[in-house]
Design an enzyme around this catalytic site. Structure first.
Site, short mmCIF file in Angstrom:
data_model
loop_
_atom_site.label_atom_id
_atom_site.label_comp_id
_atom_site.label_asym_id
_atom_site.label_seq_id
_atom_site.Cartn_x
_atom_site.Cartn_y
_atom_site.Cartn_z
N HIS A 1 9.72 -55.22 4.68
CA HIS A 1 10.05 -54.71 5.97
C HIS A 1 11.39 -54.54 6.32
O HIS A 1 12.29 -55.48 6.15
CB HIS A 1 9.37 -55.59 7.08
CG HIS A 1 9.57 -55.19 8.61
ND1 HIS A 1 9.79 -56.14 9.32
CD2 HIS A 1 9.27 -54.14 8.89
CE1 HIS A 1 9.66 -55.34 10.56
NE2 HIS A 1 9.58 -54.22 10.32
N GLU B 1 10.02 -50.40 3.83
CA GLU B 1 9.86 -49.73 4.94
C GLU B 1 11.34 -49.77 5.60
O GLU B 1 11.95 -50.58 5.42
CB GLU B 1 8.93 -50.46 5.78
CG GLU B 1 8.86 -50.00 7.49
CD GLU B 1 9.83 -50.32 8.35
OE1 GLU B 1 9.75 -49.80 9.37
OE2 GLU B 1 10.66 -51.32 8.21
N ASP C 1 13.96 -47.54 8.89
CA ASP C 1 13.78 -46.86 10.12
C ASP C 1 15.04 -45.82 10.23
O ASP C 1 16.06 -46.08 9.76
CB ASP C 1 13.92 -47.70 11.17
CG ASP C 1 13.12 -48.89 11.30
OD1 ASP C 1 11.96 -48.80 11.67
OD2 ASP C 1 13.24 -50.05 11.12
N HIS D 1 17.31 -49.56 13.02
CA HIS D 1 15.99 -49.73 13.88
C HIS D 1 16.09 -49.71 15.24
O HIS D 1 15.58 -49.03 16.21
CB HIS D 1 15.32 -51.24 13.43
CG HIS D 1 14.23 -51.65 14.41
ND1 HIS D 1 14.17 -52.20 15.67
CD2 HIS D 1 12.87 -51.32 14.24
CE1 HIS D 1 13.14 -52.38 16.12
NE2 HIS D 1 12.27 -51.72 15.42
#
Length: 272
Positions: free
Chosen positions: A39, A66, A68, A81
């Site tokens: 993450h 993952e 953003d 993020h």
């Protein structure tokens, strides 16, 4: 049988799956069926959403990463993020109000540790360039239709369509589809019930579903079995407990998002 792990919200994922059985997928590009998702990279030990965090996740052997994506004021794709750069850099302001040149001047590592001083906010292209071709890329969009279209174009230009799952809300999804409706996507617009998520996912041939941990659920094993029977991969957000890994995988979860990457990868290795 009841799985003693909290599960509740579901996010529908994608349109058409790029099958790993396709002749276009080379052996070195084959993707794992199960594993641990880093993450925002290896964010427990490295500054989140930076090349350092992604390189560490790759080194440790994460099966999915993952991160953003947002658009800058001058329409450049950067990895961040929060709406603002304040928390993870020494700069201030909204990403959408700053140019790429300005953001690149900020230190994105020192806040985590002095040894990461000088780490910069990466662009999407810089991230795609370092990624192995045999791990999943969980690309979470923070923006509208313009961001969706720009991200789709970047994924295609980098030849990463076989491994990229673009997670976004409806507006951004329109942008992705305007470029290529066959790109794998994750619809982050929540529906009223889990049944709606599951049935809609199956009926429309979606590729992934993401489950969010929340509370115990007696029906989860049945739901996961139904998803598996229909060829839908399941992501789980999130788990930080090593003891949960085996149970989640056996229940039918494919990838577990975590912030404790080392411990969870160690637990995963013991399941093989």
């Amino acid at each position: 049988m009841k799985l003693s792990i909290g599960l509740v919200f579901l996010f529908m994922c994608s349109t058409t799956v790029f099958s790993q059985d396709s002749p276009k997928i080379q052996e070195q590009d084959r993707l794992p069926e199960k594993g641990i998702c880093a993450h925002r990279g290896a964010n427990e030990t490295h500054p989140e959403n930076t090349l350092a965090a992604f390189e560490e996740a790759i080194r440790l052997g994460a099966q999915m990463i993952e991160f953003d994506v947002q658009l800058t004021k001058d329409n450049q794709l950067v990895i961040m993020h929060d709406d603002k750069v304040n928390r993870t850099t020494n700069g201030r302001g909204y990403v959408s109000n700053l140019t790429l040149d300005k953001i690149k001047k900020f230190d994105a590592g020192k806040w985590k540790s002095r040894k990461f001083k000088g780490e910069r906010v990466p662009t999407l292209k810089e991230v795609l360039d370092i990624m192995p071709r045999n791990i999943w890329l969980n690309i979470h969009l923070k923006g509208d239709e313009r961001l969706g279209a720009a991200t789709a174009e970047a994924v295609i230009a980098a030849n990463r369509t076989h491994q990229s799952v673009i997670a976004c809300e409806n507006d951004a999804a329109k942008g992705v589809k305007s470029v290529n409706a066959n790109l794998m996507m994750c619809n982050m617009e929540r529906l009223t019930t889990r049944a709606d998520y599951i049935d809609g996912t199956i009926e429309n041939g979606f590729a992934f579903l993401q489950i969010k941990s929340s509370r115990d659920d007696e029906n989860i094993l049945t739901d996961l079995k139904k998803l598996k029977e229909n060829g839908i991969k399941v992501n789980y957000f999130h788990s930080e407990e090593e003891t949960e890994v085996k149970a989640l995988l056996e229940a039918g979860v494919n990838f577990i998002l975590t912030d404790h990457l080392v411990d969870m990868l160690n637990a995963f290795s013991k399941t093989n």
